[in-house]
Design a protein around this motif. Structure first.
Motif, PDB file in Angstrom:
ATOM      1  N   GLU A  38       1.056  -1.266  -0.011  1.00  0.00           N
ATOM      2  CA  GLU A  38      -0.043   0.057   0.212  1.00  0.00           C
ATOM      3  C   GLU A  38       0.708   0.939   0.062  1.00  0.00           C
ATOM      4  O   GLU A  38       0.283   2.272  -0.631  1.00  0.00           O
ATOM      5  CB  GLU A  38      -0.886   0.186   1.142  1.00  0.00           C
ATOM      6  N   LYS A  48      -1.079  -4.706   2.660  1.00  0.00           N
ATOM      7  CA  LYS A  48      -2.983  -4.958   2.843  1.00  0.00           C
ATOM      8  C   LYS A  48      -2.924  -6.434   2.764  1.00  0.00           C
ATOM      9  O   LYS A  48      -2.399  -6.865   1.515  1.00  0.00           O
ATOM     10  CB  LYS A  48      -3.384  -4.193   1.895  1.00  0.00           C
ATOM     11  N   THR A  54      -3.879  -4.936   7.455  1.00  0.00           N
ATOM     12  CA  THR A  54      -2.770  -4.130   7.246  1.00  0.00           C
ATOM     13  C   THR A  54      -1.680  -4.497   8.402  1.00  0.00           C
ATOM     14  O   THR A  54      -1.960  -4.608   9.457  1.00  0.00           O
ATOM     15  CB  THR A  54      -2.897  -2.594   6.997  1.00  0.00           C
ATOM     16  N   PRO A 179       4.132   0.785  -4.546  1.00  0.00           N
ATOM     17  CA  PRO A 179       2.717   0.651  -3.940  1.00  0.00           C
ATOM     18  C   PRO A 179       1.835  -0.097  -5.207  1.00  0.00           C
ATOM     19  O   PRO A 179       2.302   0.206  -6.352  1.00  0.00           O
ATOM     20  CB  PRO A 179       2.170   2.033  -4.184  1.00  0.00           C
TER      21      PRO A 179
END
Length: 208
Positions: A38, A48, A54, A179
Motif C-alpha cells: 500500500e 494490505k 494491514t 505501491p
C-alpha cells in the motif's frame, strides 16, 4: 487453492536457502505473509493482506529479494532447476504449477515431498529430459511436455500442459517494492516487535 499453493511452494523453496547470519532455529521462527503493498517509506512498507488487514514490515539488511513473472512451456529447458506442484500418484504426476528458479536457488528444497492436499506433491530438482507430446490434464489431455525432474536419490516423471501455472523466479532488489505490487515472503519479529522481512518475492507483469 492455487494461490495458497503458490505462496507455499515459493516461500518453502526460499526458506531452504541459506540466509546470512541466521540459524536453523531462527528460520523456524519466520512467519509467512502475502498481500499488496500500500505504501513505501524507505526500508518499510505497509502491506494490505487478506480480508483488508494491514501490517507494517521492515526490509532486513540481509533480506533475500526475488521477483516472479508468468512463464511459458518454452521456458522449461533441460538443466533448469524447477519446483513443480503436481497431483496424482507416482508415475502419473500432473503438474498444476511449476516454478523455474535462477541458478542462485539451485538445490533449494530439493526432493519429492507430499503437500497437505490428497495426492498432491512438490518436486524440486533439475530437468534432465523433456519430450513434447500429448499429456494428461485434470479434464483430459492436451499438447504439452513430459519432464523428468531429478534430485538426489531419485527422479519423477511430471506432465506439464497449457493449463499448468508456470512462473519464472528471478533475482530482485529494493527498487521492485512499490505501491500496488503483490508480494509474498517471510519475516521474523524483532525484540521491539518490528516485523523484519527475511525473504520477499515480488510479482511482476509478463514480459511484452
Amino acid at each position: 487453492m492455487r494461490t495458497a499453493l503458490l505462496a507455499f511452494s515459493v516461500t518453502t523453496a526460499l526458506l531452504a536457502l541459506p540466509v546470512h547470519s541466521q540459524t536453523a532455529d531462527a528460520l523456524r521462527d519466520l512467519t509467512r505473509f502475502a498481500g499488496t503493498v500500500e505504501r513505501v517509506d524507505g526500508h518499510e512498507f505497509l502491506l494490505k493482506g487478506p480480508g483488508g488487514t494491514t501490517a507494517t514490515y521492515d526490509i532486513g539488511h540481509d533480506a533475500r529479494i526475488t521477483t516472479s513473472r508468468p512463464a511459458s512451456l518454452a521456458d522449461l529447458q533441460r538443466g533448469k532447476f524447477v519446483g513443480c506442484t503436481a497431483v496424482g500418484t507416482q508415475g502419473a504426476l500432473i503438474a498444476t504449477e511449476c516454478h523455474i528458479f535462477p541458478e542462485s536457488m539451485r538445490g533449494a528444497g530439493e526432493g519429492h515431498n507430499p503437500l497437505g492436499a490428497p495426492n498432491t506433491t512438490m518436486t524440486n530438482g533439475s530437468i534432465t529430459t523433456l519430450a513434447s507430446g500429448r499429456v494428461q490434464t485434470a479434464t483430459g489431455s492436451a499438447s504439452g511436455v513430459r519432464l523428468q525432474v531429478s534430485y538426489r536419490g531419485g527422479s519423477q516423471q511430471i506432465e506439464v500442459s497449457p493449463t499448468t501455472h508456470l512462473t519464472q523466479i528471478l533475482p530482485g532488489d529494493l527498487a521492485l517494492i512499490k505501491p500496488g505490487v503483490t508480494v509474498m515472503g517471510a519475516a521474523r519479529t524483532a525484540a521491539d516487535g518490528t516485523a523484519l522481512v527475511q525473504l520477499l518475492n515480488v510479482s511482476a507483469a509478463a514480459p511484452p
